[in-house]
Scaffold this motif. Sequence first.
Motif, short mmCIF file in Angstrom:
data_model
loop_
_atom_site.label_atom_id
_atom_site.label_comp_id
_atom_site.label_asym_id
_atom_site.label_seq_id
_atom_site.Cartn_x
_atom_site.Cartn_y
_atom_site.Cartn_z
N GLY A 171 39.64 30.97 32.12
CA GLY A 171 39.98 30.47 33.45
C GLY A 171 39.74 31.33 34.58
O GLY A 171 39.03 30.78 35.58
N ASP A 172 40.34 32.28 34.39
CA ASP A 172 40.39 33.48 35.72
C ASP A 172 38.99 34.02 35.74
O ASP A 172 38.54 33.97 36.92
CB ASP A 172 41.40 34.74 35.17
N ARG A 173 38.18 34.37 34.75
CA ARG A 173 36.94 34.88 34.80
C ARG A 173 36.01 33.63 35.32
O ARG A 173 34.90 33.87 36.00
CB ARG A 173 36.32 35.25 33.61
N GLN A 174 36.02 32.56 35.04
CA GLN A 174 35.31 31.47 35.44
C GLN A 174 35.45 31.25 37.21
O GLN A 174 34.53 30.97 37.69
CB GLN A 174 35.50 29.88 34.70
N GLY A 175 36.76 31.27 37.43
CA GLY A 175 37.19 31.31 38.84
C GLY A 175 36.33 32.32 39.50
O GLY A 175 35.98 32.11 40.64
N LYS A 176 36.32 33.62 39.00
CA LYS A 176 35.70 34.56 39.86
C LYS A 176 34.30 34.43 39.73
O LYS A 176 33.66 34.83 40.89
CB LYS A 176 35.88 35.95 38.89
#
Length: 446
Positions: A238-243
């Motif tokens: 989720g964190d990397r998709q947000g980035k």
Amino acid sequence: MDSALVVDRLQFAFTITYHYLFPQLTMGLALLILVLKTLALRTGNERYGDSARFWARIFGINFAFGVVTGIPMEFQFGTNWAAFSKFAGGVIGQTLAMEGMFAFFLESSFLGLFLFRERRLGPRGHWVAALLVFLGSWLSGYFIVVTDAWMQHPVANQVMPDGSVQLASFGALLSNPWGLWQYAHTMSGAAITGSVVMASVGAFYVLSGRATRHGQIFLKVGILAGCLFSLLQLFPTGDRQGKMVAEYQPVTLAAMEAVFTTGPGVPLVIIGQPNMRDRSLDNPITVPKMLSFLTYRRWDASVRGLDAFPADTWPDNVPLLYYAYHIMVGLGTIMIAVLLVGTLLLWRGTLDKNRWMLWILMLMLPFPYIANTAGWLTAEIGRQPWLVYGLMRTSHGLSPEVSAGNGLFTLLGFMGMYAVLTILFLFLIYREIEQGPAAAGRPATA
């Protein structure tokens, strides 16, 4: 907005939302069935084998409905979105064809062997069949997600003299960085759906006093797998998709978080209502500076708001995007909390004695479906007004000869047909659960 455009978008949104109810469970169950088969092979405990056969039957029903509801979507590219197909067929045709020719046939062929040839395959051969069903299912998901990822972040293409795009590098298309993280996030979501459904059915069996031993296995496997993938859904996927969204679609991030004004130290919104007239957030509850930190790892980092972008590049329904994103995050947070508590009770050996927890697990069954649907809505509404981000607007992808009336007629037809399919699906699933894992434990005739 053109009425034909509205109807075509509604029709595709309806059919894909309904269709994705099925693949998310098959992809999640494929992994868990492999886990159950592995446990059966390693421990010799036949209850794991019974459990794998029971969920394989659920898988088979779900798979059939996924195929039936997926076929109309292929035709919609030609009937409702002909301009898009002409423009992008040279790129998306590659991955969609590979999904059908390789992944689908791999999954369906070995599913048949898994369901009907257990005696002939033997224990190890049956395990290999489960492995290949899992690989086919997850490979199918990869080709579909990579196709969508190209529409979110186009790479590996070149524009031709006639205005269409053609594939320049197949390897670059498959390794699209957006696609890799989107795939990890999507498959993690599918695994959560399979896990929660398994734990929910297990809670039902334990609460009702039927097939209790099998129900305990469902609870153990479902809770532990669900807890693991819920945490992975938060970080890193989720964190990397947000980035990725922050880097390549900053206007989408601003709309998702209802950030109307550019500035440093932007808070993370927990609750609030976007006010498009005043371009503000009503009744907000926020965590100070948290959005700046999560996005750029600096508390005072500046985050671009919607005011930094021309209004005609904003997602065309900011409130819907905002609510879809926050529903996904909210339900994801609830599931993490519940599954962590379930894991703690499993570790202490007191889960069966805490009936309140079993009730929560049983009633949590719809949550991953709603969260996954909200996640897809976030991705697809967030890409608007683009059909292929930065290359083709959605309003330019329609079939020019299909009127709003024609689109509405077929939309109503889909609604009626899917209502009938829903009744049939629920009946078949009810019958399998009513018969229970013991009935499913009888091996099929070789």
